[in-house]
Design an enzyme around this catalytic site. Structure first.
Site, short mmCIF file in Angstrom:
data_model
loop_
_atom_site.label_atom_id
_atom_site.label_comp_id
_atom_site.label_asym_id
_atom_site.label_seq_id
_atom_site.Cartn_x
_atom_site.Cartn_y
_atom_site.Cartn_z
N ASP A 1 0.84 -1.19 -0.05
CA ASP A 1 0.01 -0.07 -0.09
C ASP A 1 1.01 1.24 -0.19
O ASP A 1 2.06 1.23 0.49
CB ASP A 1 -0.94 0.03 1.31
N1 URA Z 1 -1.15 -5.95 3.91
C1 URA Z 1 -1.50 -4.57 4.05
O1 URA Z 1 -2.83 -4.27 4.72
N2 URA Z 1 -0.99 -3.80 3.33
C2 URA Z 1 0.10 -3.88 2.98
O2 URA Z 1 0.76 -3.08 2.17
C3 URA Z 1 0.61 -5.29 2.89
C4 URA Z 1 0.02 -6.19 3.35
#
Ligand code: URA
Length: 237
Positions: free
Chosen positions: A103
């Site tokens: 993310d």
């Molecule tokens: N899980 C999440 O919620 N975000 C990420 O970036 C990776 C794994």
């Protein structure tokens, strides 16, 4: 100069044996001349080598990079909104792409490669490449909550579970270490939110045998051949 069958197999056209067969069938040409003679040598950099009329190109050197993505950087090759991407932080290698996603608000390790088969293996849950996260969550999860995370939680109709979870430090907020072997969309955030502990910070600190040690946000390094092998080896039988 190298034997033609070796050139063809290194370029991924066929196995050594397969290349010999192609030559025997008169399907291989060097500088416009059909070559059936198995001992024939050529130079891929200088000669025009063709199979069924299609030019054989030099094999692309595979590149494997490990980047510590900072927060605020997107993990796609391009961003329609014009935000910085992981591609801005690594050299412009032809065909390079990020393996999986983090993310934009998550920081930590992400692999980049131009080797599609490697990327598929690392991304596939069957190969069980452990993804280790440090998550700062609201409140202090109880032991029973951690057990629920391990057993599996239904989130929006999907069953999600962690392979392991433990408390690293607890106060008003808690830092947890969470281990998973798949990369479902927002998995860590959705899981922790579902058990009442929303995530305020998330870092990916390890991918299988490689850790973030020595990498500051925005820095990258090449993987050692031994790390590439370890990441692409199937764990489950
Ligand atoms: N899980 C999440 O919620 N975000 C990420 O970036 C990776 C794994």
């Amino acid at each position: 100069m190298e034997r033609l069958q070796k050139i063809l197999s290194r370029a991924g056209v066929a196995s050594r044996r397969g290349a010999e067969k192609l030559m025997g069938e008169g399907r291989v040409a060097v500088n416009g001349e059909t070559v059936r003679e198995l001992g024939t040598k050529a130079d891929l950099a200088r000669d025009d080598i063709r199979v069924d009329g299609v030019r054989v190109r030099a094999p692309r050197e595979p590149v494997y990079l490990l980047l510590y993505k900072p927060k605020g950087v997107v993990s796609t090759r391009r961003d329609p909104e014009g935000r910085p991407t992981v591609m801005d932080l690594v050299p412009p290698v032809a065909g390079l792409f990020p393996v999986g996603r983090l993310d934009v608000t998550t920081e930590g390790l992400i692999l980049l490669t131009n080797d599609g088969a490697f990327a598929e293996r690392v991304a596939h849950p069957r190969y069980e490449v452990a993804r280790v996260y440090h998550a700062k969550v609201r409140g202090v999860p109880e032991a029973a909550t951690l057990a629920r995370l391990r057993a599996g939680v239904r989130v929006e109709g999907e069953r999600l579970a962690v392979d392991a979870v433990r408390v690293l430090a607890a106060g008003n907020n808690t830092w947890l270490e969470v281990r998973l072997h798949e990369g479902k969309h927002h998995e860590v955030k959705r899981l922790l939110e579902a058990v009442g502990h929303p995530v305020s910070k998330l870092k990916r600190v390890a991918l299988g045998p490689v850790t973030a040690l020595g990498l500051a946000p925005g820095q990258f390094r090449a993987l050692a051949p031994r790390e590439v092998r370890a990441l692409s080896r199937p764990r489950a039988s």
